[in-house]
Write a protein that holds these residues in place. Structure first.
Motif, PDB file in Angstrom:
ATOM      1  N   SER A  99     -15.202 -78.704  66.738  1.00 62.97           N
ATOM      2  CA  SER A  99     -13.811 -79.146  66.619  1.00 62.97           C
ATOM      3  C   SER A  99     -13.274 -78.919  65.211  1.00 62.97           C
ATOM      4  N   ALA A 100     -14.152 -78.552  64.269  1.00 68.15           N
ATOM      5  CA  ALA A 100     -13.697 -78.225  62.912  1.00 68.15           C
ATOM      6  C   ALA A 100     -12.859 -76.948  62.910  1.00 68.15           C
ATOM      7  N   TRP A 101     -12.976 -76.151  63.977  1.00 65.61           N
ATOM      8  CA  TRP A 101     -12.182 -74.931  64.110  1.00 65.61           C
ATOM      9  C   TRP A 101     -10.867 -75.293  64.793  1.00 65.61           C
ATOM     10  N   ALA A 102      -9.785 -75.189  64.058  1.00 65.97           N
ATOM     11  CA  ALA A 102      -8.471 -75.486  64.631  1.00 65.97           C
ATOM     12  C   ALA A 102      -8.107 -74.424  65.668  1.00 65.97           C
ATOM     13  N   THR A 103      -7.261 -74.811  66.619  1.00 63.67           N
ATOM     14  CA  THR A 103      -6.756 -73.859  67.609  1.00 63.67           C
ATOM     15  C   THR A 103      -6.117 -72.687  66.884  1.00 63.67           C
ATOM     16  N   ARG A 104      -6.387 -71.491  67.357  1.00 59.00           N
ATOM     17  CA  ARG A 104      -5.828 -70.279  66.758  1.00 59.00           C
ATOM     18  C   ARG A 104      -5.608 -69.232  67.833  1.00 59.00           C
ATOM     19  N   THR A 129      -5.605 -67.284  72.837  1.00 64.91           N
ATOM     20  CA  THR A 129      -5.680 -68.578  72.165  1.00 64.91           C
ATOM     21  C   THR A 129      -7.055 -69.195  72.357  1.00 64.91           C
ATOM     22  N   ASN A 131      -9.113 -72.529  71.764  1.00 64.12           N
ATOM     23  CA  ASN A 131      -8.835 -73.945  71.594  1.00 64.12           C
ATOM     24  C   ASN A 131     -10.146 -74.717  71.671  1.00 64.12           C
ATOM     25  N   SER A 133     -10.763 -77.701  72.311  1.00 59.87           N
ATOM     26  CA  SER A 133     -10.837 -78.656  73.422  1.00 59.87           C
ATOM     27  C   SER A 133     -11.288 -77.987  74.719  1.00 59.87           C
ATOM     28  N   ASN A 136     -13.326 -73.129  72.870  1.00 61.52           N
ATOM     29  CA  ASN A 136     -13.030 -71.945  72.038  1.00 61.52           C
ATOM     30  C   ASN A 136     -13.462 -70.647  72.719  1.00 61.52           C
ATOM     31  N   GLY A 160      -5.117 -68.486  62.571  1.00 63.04           N
ATOM     32  CA  GLY A 160      -5.914 -69.546  61.956  1.00 63.04           C
ATOM     33  C   GLY A 160      -6.606 -69.161  60.671  1.00 63.04           C
ATOM     34  N   TRP A 161      -6.595 -67.860  60.312  1.00 58.32           N
ATOM     35  CA  TRP A 161      -7.311 -67.422  59.112  1.00 58.32           C
ATOM     36  C   TRP A 161      -6.828 -66.022  58.767  1.00 58.32           C
TER      37      TRP A 161
END
Length: 174
Positions: A99-104, A129, A131, A133, A136, A160-161
């Motif tokens: 969950s440290a990886w934000a949605t991108r 995308t 996600n 949740s 990913n 996201g990056w």
């Protein structure tokens, strides 16, 4: 074969010729759509950053990942060599499930090649995308009748990056 694993059978041809029927032994190895054809296969990339190397995308571990050079510009590519031409049905792409990886959303296209030097587009550029949740994970369906030895992803964006990122690059038969 209609299932994964080794299989044997016979082919018999009836005719009016002497010694009919003619019977031939058959054998083969079936590959099911649950077999990741890219697992532990060689992989190359247009660039990589620190220890986020291309081989991380075919190691079967979603906690490791590849990252192109940060701020290195686009497009960035990653290519898996399946070893021989294969019938292909879909790709499953992952980022680490943390969950440290934000949605991108990563924008990419899918290309295929029989020789590793001339590529044709299999799936046009689209945003996918990822996600946390939902693990990913994204699935990319390939056109019916797709066959390739080399499968390449060409990234042109990541919300996201400032680089292309991928944890697992899985390739499945139809």
């Amino acid at each position: 074969p209609t299932a994964a694993g080794s299989a044997t059978g016979t082919l018999s041809v009836n005719s009016s010729a002497p010694r009919s029927p003619l019977t031939v032994a058959l054998s083969g190895t079936g590959v099911s759509s649950t077999t990741n054809l890219a697992l532990n296969r060689p992989v190359t990339a247009s660039s990589d950053y620190q220890n986020y190397v291309p081989s991380n995308v075919t190691d079967g571990n979603t906690s490791t990942y590849w990252e192109s050079t940060d701020g290195g510009g686009y497009p960035q590519t990653i290519t898996v060599d399946l070893g021989s031409a294969q019938s292909l049905g879909s790709l499953t792409l992952d980022l680490p499930p943390s969950s440290a990886w934000a949605t991108r959303t990563e924008t990419l296209s899918v290309l295929g090649s029989s020789n590793g030097s001339t590529y044709s587009q299999l799936v046009g550029s689209a945003g996918y995308t990822f996600n946390p949740s939902s693990g990913n994970t994204v699935t990319v369906s390939l056109p019916s009748g797709t066959s390739a030895r080399y499968v390449q992803l060409s990234f042109t964006g990541n919300t996201g990056w400032s680089a292309a990122q991928l944890s697992e690059f899985q390739v499945y038969a139809p």
